[in-house]
Design a protein around this motif. Structure first.
Motif, PDB file in Angstrom:
ATOM      1  N   ASN A 155       7.416   6.168   2.447  1.00 31.38           N
ATOM      2  CA  ASN A 155       5.926   6.232   1.713  1.00 31.38           C
ATOM      3  C   ASN A 155       5.826   5.366   0.232  1.00 31.38           C
ATOM      4  O   ASN A 155       4.587   5.484  -0.262  1.00 31.38           O
ATOM      5  CB  ASN A 155       5.499   7.633   1.565  1.00 31.38           C
ATOM      6  CG  ASN A 155       5.167   8.330   2.921  1.00 31.38           C
ATOM      7  OD1 ASN A 155       4.363   8.010   3.506  1.00 31.38           O
ATOM      8  ND2 ASN A 155       6.042   9.326   3.246  1.00 31.38           N
ATOM      9  N   GLU A 172      -4.222   8.362  -1.256  1.00 25.77           N
ATOM     10  CA  GLU A 172      -5.362   8.484  -0.145  1.00 25.77           C
ATOM     11  C   GLU A 172      -6.794   8.621  -0.570  1.00 25.77           C
ATOM     12  O   GLU A 172      -7.749   8.060  -0.246  1.00 25.77           O
ATOM     13  CB  GLU A 172      -4.725   9.653   0.663  1.00 25.77           C
ATOM     14  CG  GLU A 172      -5.883   9.643   1.882  1.00 25.77           C
ATOM     15  CD  GLU A 172      -6.104   8.652   2.738  1.00 25.77           C
ATOM     16  OE1 GLU A 172      -6.774   8.378   3.611  1.00 25.77           O
ATOM     17  OE2 GLU A 172      -5.079   7.815   2.767  1.00 25.77           O
ATOM     18  N   GLN A 217     -12.339   2.013  -0.104  1.00 26.55           N
ATOM     19  CA  GLN A 217     -12.957   1.536   1.261  1.00 26.55           C
ATOM     20  C   GLN A 217     -14.458   1.888   1.326  1.00 26.55           C
ATOM     21  O   GLN A 217     -15.206   1.080   1.630  1.00 26.55           O
ATOM     22  CB  GLN A 217     -12.171   2.379   2.360  1.00 26.55           C
ATOM     23  CG  GLN A 217     -12.523   1.783   3.712  1.00 26.55           C
ATOM     24  CD  GLN A 217     -11.748   2.452   4.567  1.00 26.55           C
ATOM     25  OE1 GLN A 217     -11.010   3.541   4.577  1.00 26.55           O
ATOM     26  NE2 GLN A 217     -11.939   1.841   6.056  1.00 26.55           N
ATOM     27  N   ARG A 258      -7.657   5.338  -1.964  1.00 23.14           N
ATOM     28  CA  ARG A 258      -7.948   4.200  -0.843  1.00 23.14           C
ATOM     29  C   ARG A 258      -9.146   4.608  -0.147  1.00 23.14           C
ATOM     30  O   ARG A 258     -10.111   3.613   0.240  1.00 23.14           O
ATOM     31  CB  ARG A 258      -6.884   4.546   0.274  1.00 23.14           C
ATOM     32  CG  ARG A 258      -6.868   3.542   1.213  1.00 23.14           C
ATOM     33  CD  ARG A 258      -5.870   3.737   2.336  1.00 23.14           C
ATOM     34  NE  ARG A 258      -6.401   5.041   3.184  1.00 23.14           N
ATOM     35  CZ  ARG A 258      -7.491   5.180   4.091  1.00 23.14           C
ATOM     36  NH1 ARG A 258      -7.916   3.813   4.328  1.00 23.14           N
ATOM     37  NH2 ARG A 258      -7.975   6.136   4.624  1.00 23.14           N
ATOM     38  N   GLN A 259      -9.736   5.659  -0.003  1.00 22.89           N
ATOM     39  CA  GLN A 259     -11.027   6.271   0.778  1.00 22.89           C
ATOM     40  C   GLN A 259     -12.073   5.698  -0.032  1.00 22.89           C
ATOM     41  O   GLN A 259     -12.961   5.299   0.302  1.00 22.89           O
ATOM     42  CB  GLN A 259     -11.089   7.897   0.950  1.00 22.89           C
ATOM     43  CG  GLN A 259      -9.930   8.086   2.065  1.00 22.89           C
ATOM     44  CD  GLN A 259     -10.057   9.577   2.132  1.00 22.89           C
ATOM     45  OE1 GLN A 259     -10.593  10.413   1.590  1.00 22.89           O
ATOM     46  NE2 GLN A 259      -9.367  10.259   3.334  1.00 22.89           N
ATOM     47  N   SER A 269       0.994  -1.279  -0.150  1.00 19.04           N
ATOM     48  CA  SER A 269      -0.005   0.018  -0.012  1.00 19.04           C
ATOM     49  C   SER A 269       1.049   1.328   0.011  1.00 19.04           C
ATOM     50  O   SER A 269       0.581   2.130   0.829  1.00 19.04           O
ATOM     51  CB  SER A 269      -1.011  -0.100   1.156  1.00 19.04           C
ATOM     52  OG  SER A 269      -1.707  -1.044   0.972  1.00 19.04           O
ATOM     53  N   LYS A 270       1.840   1.311  -0.913  1.00 19.88           N
ATOM     54  CA  LYS A 270       2.712   2.477  -1.134  1.00 19.88           C
ATOM     55  C   LYS A 270       2.679   3.063  -2.478  1.00 19.88           C
ATOM     56  O   LYS A 270       2.296   2.547  -3.450  1.00 19.88           O
ATOM     57  CB  LYS A 270       4.260   2.175  -0.541  1.00 19.88           C
ATOM     58  CG  LYS A 270       4.393   1.761   0.678  1.00 19.88           C
ATOM     59  CD  LYS A 270       5.685   1.228   1.125  1.00 19.88           C
ATOM     60  CE  LYS A 270       6.095   1.473   2.419  1.00 19.88           C
ATOM     61  NZ  LYS A 270       7.459   1.291   3.101  1.00 19.88           N
ATOM     62  N   LEU A 316       0.841  11.004  -2.911  1.00 19.96           N
ATOM     63  CA  LEU A 316       0.483  10.548  -1.828  1.00 19.96           C
ATOM     64  C   LEU A 316      -1.126  10.905  -1.524  1.00 19.96           C
ATOM     65  O   LEU A 316      -1.922  10.307  -1.239  1.00 19.96           O
ATOM     66  CB  LEU A 316       1.302  11.042  -0.721  1.00 19.96           C
ATOM     67  CG  LEU A 316       2.577  10.436  -0.621  1.00 19.96           C
ATOM     68  CD1 LEU A 316       3.383  10.847   0.228  1.00 19.96           C
ATOM     69  CD2 LEU A 316       2.392   8.713  -0.519  1.00 19.96           C
ATOM     70  N   GLU A 317      -1.199  12.308  -2.013  1.00 19.46           N
ATOM     71  CA  GLU A 317      -2.684  12.820  -1.843  1.00 19.46           C
ATOM     72  C   GLU A 317      -3.600  12.129  -2.746  1.00 19.46           C
ATOM     73  O   GLU A 317      -4.864  11.569  -2.389  1.00 19.46           O
ATOM     74  CB  GLU A 317      -2.716  14.232  -1.961  1.00 19.46           C
ATOM     75  CG  GLU A 317      -2.269  15.040  -1.151  1.00 19.46           C
ATOM     76  CD  GLU A 317      -2.081  16.651  -1.542  1.00 19.46           C
ATOM     77  OE1 GLU A 317      -2.640  16.934  -2.718  1.00 19.46           O
ATOM     78  OE2 GLU A 317      -1.556  17.442  -0.870  1.00 19.46           O
TER      79      GLU A 317
END
Length: 339
Positions: free
Chosen positions: A91, A157, A164, A160-161, A54-55, A153-154
């Motif tokens: 990261n 994220e 999920q 990922r959200q 998850s990087k 990275l943003e």
């Protein structure tokens, strides 16, 4: 870049430039410069590792032909800064390679401008799929490199959200459907049990002798009785169920149980639950939502086992957690008839 025999036009990692005396500079080759920990393997392996960990995936595509040219040297300089190396180590998976090590489709994604070097930032969607957030051709500064990594990275994220939220919606709908199926099935079973009890309480007139043949004994003509103990065990199993994490969590364990009949049932457990919880599930699974619409038969005496690696679980394993037994994140179990 030499201005004359004694002065050099110097480029610094933060993007600044200036003229320095040659005596004040110390020659350093690209190989001697500090750099982020490079993934030692193929690009495909680096992409898969980024997905599993998850990087972020950060890729530097360079020509790899002898002494680096100016733009490649500046890329080396930006990646050598302490700030960049620290962010990458925490990261990202960092891979550096030549065009020859990439497939044509990969090279078009990672160096879309046909300009080397190229610094690409990608979010992995699967072990063999990714989306490239940005690709910066040519020379980069330390600030540009940091901003590019943070942008990646943003984006990761946000992805990922979204994933999920989608999985939570799907899990909620599935649980609601299973609960409803279980409630409907339980109501039908209880109604059948009450009807059978009422029928048994009524006096039964003797059947004429001609109505019963040796091929059809009276005992076989009655419908099978509902086992109230299994119904109670199923209700207890569901009421005592701990909070089960979603499929992305490291605490989620997906088990598939193959019965002697060849049929399969599956359920997700918490990795901290003991094996005895799985044994309880196996005993009462015919009355749980995952068995709706099927007539599953569980032997009175059974043992749980794994086909690969070959292993039979014993009483000593009952209170060990599923994680300790090596069943996380998923496993296929066999129910062995011991009758």
């Amino acid at each position: 870049e030499m201005v004359d025999g004694r002065q050099a036009y110097s480029h610094f990692g933060e993007g600044a430039t200036g003229i320095q005396n040659v005596e004040d500079l110390e020659p350093v080759t690209a190989g001697e410069m500090p750099c982020p920990a490079r993934f030692e393997g193929s690009f495909e392996a680096a992409r898969a590792q980024a997905f599993l960990k998850s990087k972020l995936l950060v890729v530097a595509v360079v020509s790899g032909r002898g002494k680096p040219q100016k733009d490649e040297a500046l890329q080396y300089l930006a990646l050598a800064s302490d700030e960049v190396r620290s962010v990458l180590s925490e990261n990202a998976i960092f891979w550096r390679g030549r065009p020859a090590e990439l497939k044509d489709t990969q090279l078009r994604q990672l160096a879309p401008m046909d300009t080397l070097p190229s610094l690409a930032i990608a979010v992995t969607l699967a072990a063999d799929a990714m989306t490239v957030i940005l690709a910066v051709p040519g020379a980069v500064t330390r600030t540009q490199t940091l901003e590019s990594i943070l942008e990646g990275l943003e984006a990761m994220e946000v992805h990922r959200q979204l994933m999920q939220a989608r999985r939570q919606d799907e899990d909620a709908m599935l649980r609601q459907a299973q609960d409803q199926e279980y409630a409907d099935g339980l109501a039908r079973d209880q109604a059948a049990a009450r009807a059978q009890q009422a029928q048994q309480a009524q006096p039964v007139a003797p059947l004429p002798a001609v109505a019963v043949s040796a091929a059809a004994p009276v005992g076989q003509m009655r419908p099978p009785q509902v086992d109230e103990r299994l119904l109670a065990a199923a209700e207890q199993f569901l009421s005592a169920a701990p909070v089960v994490p979603d499929g992305e969590s490291r605490d989620a364990v997906r088990l598939v149980l193959k019965l002697p009949s060849g049929e399969r049932v599956e359920r997700t457990f918490n990795a901290q639950e003991p094996l005895s919880r799985v044994q309880q599930w196996a005993r009462c699974c015919p009355w749980l939502p995952e068995a709706e619409g099927r007539q599953l038969v569980i032997p009175a005496a059974f043992q749980l086992a794994m086909a690969f690696p070959r292993r039979r679980f014993t009483a000593a394993d009952c209170e060990r957690s599923l994680r300790d037994l090596g069943l996380a994140p998923s496993a296929a179990l066999l129910l062995i008839d011991e009758g």
